[in-house]
Design a protein around this motif. Structure first.
Motif: not given
Length: 270
Positions: A28-30, A41-42, A103-105
């Protein structure tokens, strides 16, 4: 074209849940609609990760998805990280689609209006705190719950700190206070995550070329009262660092990393 959807009710990916190696590479990318979030994300998508793109602007998330490599496995979930119900919906969508989370960024952030401390309104202060600190906490809490409950358990959280987690800029009290608080959040998550194989690290970023750093290329206030242009670096350099941190086995962790434009005024700031 990337495989992406905006539907939180997408069917679970049972293949991912059954394959631990594949399932571990779900992120997950916020703040994924622009800047550092988009770059990370890319980078993750290019490395084969399945990525949930979260951010307030649906159109910006779609633009990020369109830049991803062909065949990228993406889920776009418009999310305001300051709203607990929207954060809960984001992680429910990830669980339903991918079966687990690796993963959480934790990246969503806001600088707020620059200006003298005495002129900062309470609403402006609260807005920065809500995004940078409360939003980071809500996302970390939801990720922690999912990582703790999934089988096999565990995962990684990477918080976007800042050079301002170490030293302030002039007229940045709200941003600086929240970024110092992120360091405490990182340390607490690291400690509380130990029994559950949840690792947490922090990346402190200095002068990556994004929309937020546009002022640095035209001139920004320095501690001595002068205005100066500051060097910037490519956001892709940050993304590669996040990928390195993310790819480590859970037995290893980059607790804190600083990535910055080499000649920016940080060492010796002030």
């Amino acid at each position: 074209m990337p495989n992406n959807t905006t539907s939180p009710s997408a069917a679970p990916d049972h293949a991912a849940a059954a394959d631990p190696a594949r399932a571990a590479t779900v992120a997950v990318v916020t703040g994924a609609g622009s800047g550092i979030g988009r770059a990370v994300a890319l980078e993750l998508a290019a490395a084969g990760w399945s990525v949930a793109l979260a951010g307030r602007r649906a159109e910006a998330l779609r633009e990020t998805a369109e830049l991803a490599p062909d065949g990228a496995d993406l889920l776009t979930v418009p999310t305001d990280v300051t709203r607990p119900e929207e954060v809960d919906a984001l992680f429910a969508a990830v669980r339903d689609r991918f079966g687990r989370l690796g993963l959480l960024f934790n990246n969503a952030g806001a600088f707020g209006p620059p200006g003298p401390l005495e002129d900062l309104s309470y609403d402006a202060w609260r807005s920065v705190v809500d995004v940078n600190l409360n939003g980071a906490f809500l996302c970390a809490q939801a990720a922690f719950r999912l990582m703790k409950e999934q089988e096999p358990r565990g995962g990684r959280i990477i918080n976007n700190g800042s050079i301002s987690a170490h030293v302030p800029r002039p007229h940045s009290v709200a941003y600086t206070a929240t970024k110092h608080a992120i360091t405490g959040l990182t340390k607490s998550l690291s400690l509380d995550g130990r029994p559950y194989d949840i690792a947490c690290g922090q990346i402190d970023i200095g002068n990556a070329a994004t929309e937020m750093t546009g002022r640095m290329r035209t001139g920004i206030l320095q501690a001595n009262g002068q205005t100066a242009v500051e060097p910037v670096m490519d956001a892709a350099d940050v993304a590669r660092t996040v990928l390195h941190m993310a790819q480590l086995p859970l037995a290893a962790n980059v607790q804190f990393a600083t990535v910055m434009a080499t000649t920016m005024p940080y060492i010796g700031r002030g």
